[in-house]
Scaffold this motif. Structure first.
Motif, PDB file in Angstrom:
ATOM      1  N   CYS A  42     -20.155 -30.588  28.599  1.00  0.00           N
ATOM      2  CA  CYS A  42     -20.808 -28.754  28.110  1.00  0.00           C
ATOM      3  C   CYS A  42     -19.907 -27.239  28.710  1.00  0.00           C
ATOM      4  N   LEU A  43     -18.962 -27.839  29.246  1.00  0.00           N
ATOM      5  CA  LEU A  43     -17.843 -26.665  29.725  1.00  0.00           C
ATOM      6  C   LEU A  43     -16.366 -26.808  28.545  1.00  0.00           C
ATOM      7  N   ASP A  44     -16.053 -25.673  28.200  1.00  0.00           N
ATOM      8  CA  ASP A  44     -14.709 -25.489  28.024  1.00  0.00           C
ATOM      9  C   ASP A  44     -13.795 -26.204  28.306  1.00  0.00           C
ATOM     10  N   GLY A  45     -12.544 -26.999  27.865  1.00  0.00           N
ATOM     11  CA  GLY A  45     -11.881 -27.487  28.981  1.00  0.00           C
ATOM     12  C   GLY A  45     -10.720 -26.740  29.462  1.00  0.00           C
ATOM     13  N   SER A  46     -10.711 -25.117  29.118  1.00  0.00           N
ATOM     14  CA  SER A  46      -9.806 -24.206  29.018  1.00  0.00           C
ATOM     15  C   SER A  46     -10.282 -23.747  30.568  1.00  0.00           C
ATOM     16  N   ILE A  47     -11.750 -23.919  30.915  1.00  0.00           N
ATOM     17  CA  ILE A  47     -12.359 -23.579  32.333  1.00  0.00           C
ATOM     18  C   ILE A  47     -11.138 -24.639  33.294  1.00  0.00           C
ATOM     19  N   ASN A  48     -10.521 -25.336  33.301  1.00  0.00           N
ATOM     20  CA  ASN A  48      -9.910 -25.933  34.758  1.00  0.00           C
ATOM     21  C   ASN A  48      -7.770 -25.567  34.363  1.00  0.00           C
ATOM     22  N   GLU A  49      -7.227 -25.365  35.912  1.00  0.00           N
ATOM     23  CA  GLU A  49      -6.559 -25.010  35.869  1.00  0.00           C
ATOM     24  C   GLU A  49      -5.561 -25.498  36.420  1.00  0.00           C
ATOM     25  N   GLY A  50      -4.336 -26.177  36.300  1.00  0.00           N
ATOM     26  CA  GLY A  50      -4.115 -26.998  37.671  1.00  0.00           C
ATOM     27  C   GLY A  50      -4.356 -28.076  37.936  1.00  0.00           C
ATOM     28  N   ALA A  51      -4.260 -28.464  39.376  1.00  0.00           N
ATOM     29  CA  ALA A  51      -5.308 -28.897  40.596  1.00  0.00           C
ATOM     30  C   ALA A  51      -6.575 -29.132  40.160  1.00  0.00           C
ATOM     31  N   ASP A  52      -7.106 -27.471  40.113  1.00  0.00           N
ATOM     32  CA  ASP A  52      -8.537 -27.052  40.204  1.00  0.00           C
ATOM     33  C   ASP A  52      -9.613 -28.251  39.245  1.00  0.00           C
ATOM     34  N   ARG A  53     -10.516 -28.143  40.180  1.00  0.00           N
ATOM     35  CA  ARG A  53     -11.702 -28.949  39.341  1.00  0.00           C
ATOM     36  C   ARG A  53     -12.812 -27.779  38.940  1.00  0.00           C
ATOM     37  N   TRP A  54     -14.257 -28.002  38.071  1.00  0.00           N
ATOM     38  CA  TRP A  54     -14.681 -26.945  37.213  1.00  0.00           C
ATOM     39  C   TRP A  54     -15.498 -25.781  38.981  1.00  0.00           C
ATOM     40  N   PHE A  55     -15.878 -26.431  39.419  1.00  0.00           N
ATOM     41  CA  PHE A  55     -16.489 -25.592  40.656  1.00  0.00           C
ATOM     42  C   PHE A  55     -15.029 -25.077  41.781  1.00  0.00           C
ATOM     43  N   GLN A  56     -14.070 -25.311  41.538  1.00  0.00           N
ATOM     44  CA  GLN A  56     -12.514 -24.353  42.309  1.00  0.00           C
ATOM     45  C   GLN A  56     -11.897 -23.426  41.297  1.00  0.00           C
ATOM     46  N   TYR A  57     -11.302 -22.337  42.087  1.00  0.00           N
ATOM     47  CA  TYR A  57     -10.125 -21.306  41.245  1.00  0.00           C
ATOM     48  C   TYR A  57      -9.122 -21.303  42.995  1.00  0.00           C
ATOM     49  N   GLN A  58      -8.076 -21.978  42.156  1.00  0.00           N
ATOM     50  CA  GLN A  58      -7.160 -21.842  43.278  1.00  0.00           C
ATOM     51  C   GLN A  58      -7.210 -22.181  44.865  1.00  0.00           C
ATOM     52  N   GLY A  59      -8.460 -23.490  44.478  1.00  0.00           N
ATOM     53  CA  GLY A  59      -8.971 -24.364  45.542  1.00  0.00           C
ATOM     54  C   GLY A  59      -9.772 -23.555  46.093  1.00  0.00           C
ATOM     55  N   GLU A  60     -10.108 -22.451  45.516  1.00  0.00           N
ATOM     56  CA  GLU A  60     -11.803 -21.620  46.962  1.00  0.00           C
ATOM     57  C   GLU A  60     -12.376 -22.294  45.700  1.00  0.00           C
ATOM     58  N   LEU A  61     -14.063 -22.111  46.278  1.00  0.00           N
ATOM     59  CA  LEU A  61     -15.093 -23.380  45.091  1.00  0.00           C
ATOM     60  C   LEU A  61     -16.057 -21.780  44.820  1.00  0.00           C
ATOM     61  N   LEU A  62     -16.254 -22.060  43.650  1.00  0.00           N
ATOM     62  CA  LEU A  62     -17.113 -20.571  43.346  1.00  0.00           C
ATOM     63  C   LEU A  62     -17.914 -20.407  43.177  1.00  0.00           C
ATOM     64  N   PHE A  63     -18.803 -21.581  44.004  1.00  0.00           N
ATOM     65  CA  PHE A  63     -20.345 -21.536  44.669  1.00  0.00           C
ATOM     66  C   PHE A  63     -20.228 -22.347  45.770  1.00  0.00           C
TER      67      PHE A  63
END
Length: 186
Positions: A42-63
């Motif tokens: 249900c999430l667009d593939g562009s949401i992930n960048e590099g080694a991050d998972r969907w719930f991370q951004y540059q190693g930091e948790l989004l939630f």
């Protein structure tokens, strides 16, 4: 009418994601092991960048860590379901049925929350009393993107929240608002 419920819609304080490196590393390893590595469809593939998972951004948790497991389960459930996006509501009812409508919404809200945990805040119906002619206008505005996006991290978080909102609004609309309006229809 108290239908403003939900947890992950609020902004997460950065303090909650910064713990000693040992604890943080173990928690993140645990999360990564527990949550499927594939991106929920249900999430667009562009949401992930590099080694991050969907719930991370540059190693930091989004939630908050405690919320990520529930969000993951919900995203995979959404990926398996078909539903239509709830549209804003504006309808007219007879003014004396306003109390009946409020009672219906509250009763249906209680029933809906027995079966469904709302992860985002849902809108409270706006009821405007008209005097000429005497009637009540009921409005429900479903806002999918809540604020202006300033950073890539905020964009990514908002994309996930928008997906959760779309589903929770659909559940709210089909189990609470629509049946309540039908029960007081003229």
């Amino acid at each position: 009418m108290s239908s403003e419920h939900g947890g992950v819609d609020r902004q997460v304080s950065q303090e909650s994601t910064h713990e000693p490196d040992e604890t943080r590393t173990e928690e993140e390893k645990s999360l990564k092991a527990e949550i499927p590595s594939r991106l929920p469809s249900c999430l667009d593939g562009s949401i992930n960048e590099g080694a991050d998972r969907w719930f991370q951004y540059q190693g930091e948790l989004l939630f908050d860590r405690a919320e990520i497991r529930d969000i993951s389960k919900r995203l995979f459930l959404i990926s398996e379901m078909e539903f239509e996006r709830a549209e804003n509501v504006e309808t007219e009812i007879q003014w004396w049925k306003t109390i009946d409508f409020i009672d219906e919404v509250e009763q249906r809200w209680e029933k809906a929350t027995e079966d469904h945990s709302f992860l985002v805040a849902v809108p409270t119906p706006d009821i405007e009393q008209q005097s000429d002619p005497r009637r009540a206008i009921i409005k429900v505005d479903y806002h999918y993107h809540k604020r202006e996006i300033r950073t890539v991290q905020e964009w990514k978080r908002d994309q996930i929240l928008a997906t959760l909102r779309e589903f929770d609004y659909w559940v709210y609309h089909t189990k609470v608002i629509k049946p309540a309006l039908e029960s007081v229809a003229e």
